[in-house]
Design a protein around this motif. Sequence first.
Motif, PDB file in Angstrom:
ATOM      1  N   UNK A  40       0.968  -1.561   0.022  1.00  0.00           N
ATOM      2  CA  UNK A  40      -0.415   0.256   0.262  1.00  0.00           C
ATOM      3  C   UNK A  40       0.847   1.460  -0.003  1.00  0.00           C
ATOM      4  N   UNK A  41       0.534   2.124   0.792  1.00  0.00           N
ATOM      5  CA  UNK A  41       1.439   3.812   1.075  1.00  0.00           C
ATOM      6  C   UNK A  41       2.521   3.121   1.633  1.00  0.00           C
ATOM      7  N   UNK A  42       2.630   2.367   2.703  1.00  0.00           N
ATOM      8  CA  UNK A  42       4.107   2.576   3.412  1.00  0.00           C
ATOM      9  C   UNK A  42       4.977   2.324   1.796  1.00  0.00           C
ATOM     10  N   UNK A  43       5.973   2.187   2.336  1.00  0.00           N
ATOM     11  CA  UNK A  43       7.965   2.296   1.898  1.00  0.00           C
ATOM     12  C   UNK A  43       8.259   0.711   2.255  1.00  0.00           C
ATOM     13  N   UNK A  44       7.248  -0.198   2.562  1.00  0.00           N
ATOM     14  CA  UNK A  44       8.136  -1.778   2.773  1.00  0.00           C
ATOM     15  C   UNK A  44       7.901  -2.240   1.595  1.00  0.00           C
ATOM     16  N   UNK A  45       8.693  -3.502   1.653  1.00  0.00           N
ATOM     17  CA  UNK A  45       8.247  -4.040   0.241  1.00  0.00           C
ATOM     18  C   UNK A  45       8.027  -5.334   1.100  1.00  0.00           C
ATOM     19  N   UNK A  46       6.942  -6.165   0.207  1.00  0.00           N
ATOM     20  CA  UNK A  46       7.152  -7.072   0.981  1.00  0.00           C
ATOM     21  C   UNK A  46       6.867  -8.105   0.007  1.00  0.00           C
ATOM     22  N   UNK A  47       6.750  -9.397   0.535  1.00  0.00           N
ATOM     23  CA  UNK A  47       6.100 -11.178   0.302  1.00  0.00           C
ATOM     24  C   UNK A  47       4.678 -11.113  -0.485  1.00  0.00           C
ATOM     25  N   UNK A  48       4.199 -11.567  -1.580  1.00  0.00           N
ATOM     26  CA  UNK A  48       2.644 -11.657  -1.122  1.00  0.00           C
ATOM     27  C   UNK A  48       2.104 -12.350  -0.287  1.00  0.00           C
ATOM     28  N   UNK A  49       3.276 -13.622   0.046  1.00  0.00           N
ATOM     29  CA  UNK A  49       2.554 -14.633   0.768  1.00  0.00           C
ATOM     30  C   UNK A  49       3.190 -14.162   2.404  1.00  0.00           C
ATOM     31  N   UNK A  50       2.408 -14.009   3.817  1.00  0.00           N
ATOM     32  CA  UNK A  50       3.038 -13.693   4.925  1.00  0.00           C
ATOM     33  C   UNK A  50       3.353 -15.052   6.161  1.00  0.00           C
ATOM     34  N   UNK A  51       4.183 -14.985   7.296  1.00  0.00           N
ATOM     35  CA  UNK A  51       3.583 -16.381   7.529  1.00  0.00           C
ATOM     36  C   UNK A  51       3.630 -16.123   8.905  1.00  0.00           C
ATOM     37  N   UNK A  52       2.289 -16.690   9.169  1.00  0.00           N
ATOM     38  CA  UNK A  52       1.976 -16.355  10.777  1.00  0.00           C
ATOM     39  C   UNK A  52       1.996 -17.170  11.813  1.00  0.00           C
ATOM     40  N   UNK A  53       2.176 -17.515  13.158  1.00  0.00           N
ATOM     41  CA  UNK A  53       2.736 -18.720  13.959  1.00  0.00           C
ATOM     42  C   UNK A  53       1.007 -19.600  14.392  1.00  0.00           C
TER      43      UNK A  53
END
Length: 341
Positions: A40-53
Amino acid sequence: MKITNLLPKVEPKSVNVEAELVLANSKFPESNLPFYRKLGRTDLTVSCLGLGGGGHISSEDTLYAFERGINYFFYSSDLHQYLYSSMRGALRQLCGKGSSIRDQVVLATVSYMIRTPDAVLTYLYDQFVDLGIDYIDVFFWGWIDEHNSNSFEKCLSASDDIRGSDTVCQRHIERVFGISERLKKMGAVRYIGASFHDHDLAQKWLDSSLLDVVMVRHNVAHRTAQNKVFPYLDPKDPQRPGIVTFKSAGMVGPLWTSPLGLPSGCWQPSVPDLYRYSLSQNCVDIALAGWTKREHVDSAIAAVQQGKLTPEELDYLNLYGDLHRNRIKVKDVPPQRWLYR
């Protein structure tokens, strides 16, 4: 250097976001579903898959996920804390004080104790102790629905006291944990998110400057977000919030099992196919997963590398989800809408 910049260190003014994403994605086959994207509008580059616990994944397999390219990690210190605790060691290694790879990781944490803005310090203390960190990339207010909406509104009003550098929150954290260069630069919390279980509330807060990331439940059998959230987002709007989905593989029951009445030979989607379903929707940046072992990581990455689902596949999975919810009868479905594999 951006927090999740995957390139060699450069001065901030010289960073080209598009070029950064192209280079980051060059390790994966070209597709219409890029593995890395801007949140989104953040400056974070992220993987399309995220890992939760939620799957009680081990620290060893959490580190394996990072090695495979997963860089978005979601952690809870109050609800289901036992399930999340098994990944704690890996997150301390990736994100803890002194980590040389901290800027390659996006750490998202959550508290489900929605009370008052002042209480956030208590939740953050727990997370800073648990993970031994300098800062959090995205702090989520969790499980927002009609029962806690008033408390959430009060908490969200304090966003500017919590996120970014030189805030009240940062100064409190510094007094307890000491001052570090990373904490001074980033603040204790970089961005604020909310996890919504009420899609009307999610829609209400989409345009708020107080909220940077919106997380909503979404899967083939529970598609409310496709009517109440996703259509209200413009993929060309640089100021839209980041969007994360959860519960891709089911809520009431497992969606990878065949629903009653599914015609013989019809496509039975795998769990990775269900992630692709969410990632094929408008403006969805991340599908959050609750993997239990590294084989799940591999299969999910392999699936998203196939790209977005086709309109025919999306239509079929809508039918598939409706069968799971007993919304339709098989005899009423035109034969051409079934997909056989």
